[in-house]
Write an enzyme that holds these catalytic residues in place. Structure first.
Site: not given
Ligand code: EPU
Length: 362
Positions: A170, A247, A354
């Site tokens: 990122r 995010s 971010e």
């Molecule tokens: N989780 C929770 N609670 C929540 C959300 C997530 O416990 O409210 C847990 C989920 O169960 C999972 C873990 O957190 O085990 C990861 O969640 P998720 O798969 O939604 O991915 P993320 O790490 O929260 C990242 C990116 C997103 C991208 C998704 C999918 C970052 C900061 N965010 O989110 O990117 O779409 O993975 O790959 O890296 C963005 O950067 O704006 C963005 C949306």
């Protein structure tokens, strides 16, 4: 406004603009002026003229990663609105102003694979190299061939190799600096219509493929869109749960020597069983944790603080801060601080925002 702007071909002055209409959070005040560059040359010329005149500039793409203060803003917005797209057999070259998801959709429709995991991400093409946009196991760094930049210090307009961009999770050398404007981006694509290898476990399970397999790009796109909608991460003008900057925090990387202490704090708070299921991924210099997971376990449930609050966490994803219609930048900042400080107190982990801040800061 410098008079020379009126002489620039394909540069359009838009009267009465407000950043609230130009950002996905739908918050922000009135700039001194808004000009739209309809060609790469017009964008570069506008920025050069404003720089020469010492006028502060905000270069605007899709507005999906911005938190902007209200009121009068002492800056001129240069909106990047060059929309030319050229497809080749195994590549695409796109104007920075193209809506990112339109480019993904069209490449998939043409039977070209590569971008499908990045479906449904808001914003414009030009923003993608700046913060190495990524989702579902793919980031643009894997696909970039070259990037056309307008360098504001040297006033050069040139194509650069992605290695010059210092792309990382990122971020890049362009993020949070004003040094260059992205004008065009070229990506390599797969002419067989196959996706990038599916690395994200949740996506592989939905697609019923083994992690590392490649599959039909169109099917991956549909599946990613469904997953993102489930998390409120696809913009919908009717749904305040999606009025966000995506995010809000990056996933924190905890240095290896600190991870045991974090794990102990997590266990003390949520018990050994949950702590054992804490999402964690090996990363350069340590362990990457999930910001969304930590936020929830620190006591900020999805939808926090209340149904009638002007700014709330999304009811579908704790990592998105949403504007329920009447939120101000101060509301967003207060909620972001509360979450950041709460996670720090609970687990000793520092969350970093971010989005890019304009006229305000967390
Ligand atoms: N989780 C929770 N609670 C929540 C959300 C997530 O416990 O409210 C847990 C989920 O169960 C999972 C873990 O957190 O085990 C990861 O969640 P998720 O798969 O939604 O991915 P993320 O790490 O929260 C990242 C990116 C997103 C991208 C998704 C999918 C970052 C900061 N965010 O989110 O990117 O779409 O993975 O790959 O890296 C963005 O950067 O704006 C963005 C949306």
């Amino acid at each position: 406004m410098p008079a020379a702007l009126a002489e620039v071909p394909d540069l359009v002055v838009v009267p009465d603009s407000s950043l609230a209409d130009l950002t996905t959070l739908r918050i922000g005040g009135r700039p001194r002026a808004l000009v739209e560059g309809r060609t790469a040359e017009a964008v570069a010329a506008a920025v050069r003229i404003l720089d020469d005149a010492g006028v502060p500039v905000l270069v605007l793409g899709g507005g999906s990663n911005l938190v902007v203060a209200e009121g009068g803003l002492d800056l001129v917005v240069v909106a990047v609105r060059n929309h030319d797209v050229t497809f080749g057999e195994d590549m695409v070259c796109s104007g920075a102003g193209v809506t990112w998801d339109d480019l993904v959709a069209e490449s998939v429709e043409r039977g070209l694979g590569g971008l499908e995991c990045l479906s449904g991400i808001p914003g414009s093409v030009g923003a993608t190299p700046v913060q190495n946009v990524g989702a579902y196991g793919v980031e643009v760094a894997q696909l970039l061939v070259r990037v056309r930049l307008y360098d504001r210090a040297s006033r050069e307009d040139r194509w650069v190799d992605p290695v010059e961009l210092g792309l990382d999770y990122r971020t890049s050398v362009l993020k949070n600096t004003d040094r260059a404007v992205v004008l065009e981006v070229e990506f390599r694509l797969d002419p067989d219509g196959l996706s990038e290898p599916i690395r994200y476990a949740e996506l592989a399970a939905r697609l019923d493929v083994e992690p590392g397999e490649r599959t039909d790009a169109a099917q991956v796109r549909e599946t990613v869109l469904a997953l993102r909608r489930g998390k409120g991460m696809v913009l919908d003008g009717e749904d305040h749960d999606t009025w966000s900057a995506g995010s809000f925090f990056t996933n924190p990387v905890v240095p290896s020597e600190e991870i045991d202490a974090v794990r102990e704090r997590v266990e003390a708070r949520v018990g050994a069983a949950q702590a054992g299921r804490m999402p964690r991924f090996d990363a350069d210099g340590g362990v990457k944790l999930s910001a969304g997971w930590l936020i929830e376990r620190a006591g900020f449930a999805k939808g926090h603080p209340a149904p009638d609050a002007p700014a709330r966490l999304s009811t579908k994803h704790a990592l998105a801060i949403t504007n329920r219609g009447s939120a101000t930048a101060d509301d967003v900042i207060a909620l972001a601080r509360e979450v950041r400080d709460g996670v720090r107190e609970a687990f000793g982990v520092e969350l970093r925002p971010e989005p890019v801040w304009v006229g305000c800061a967390i």
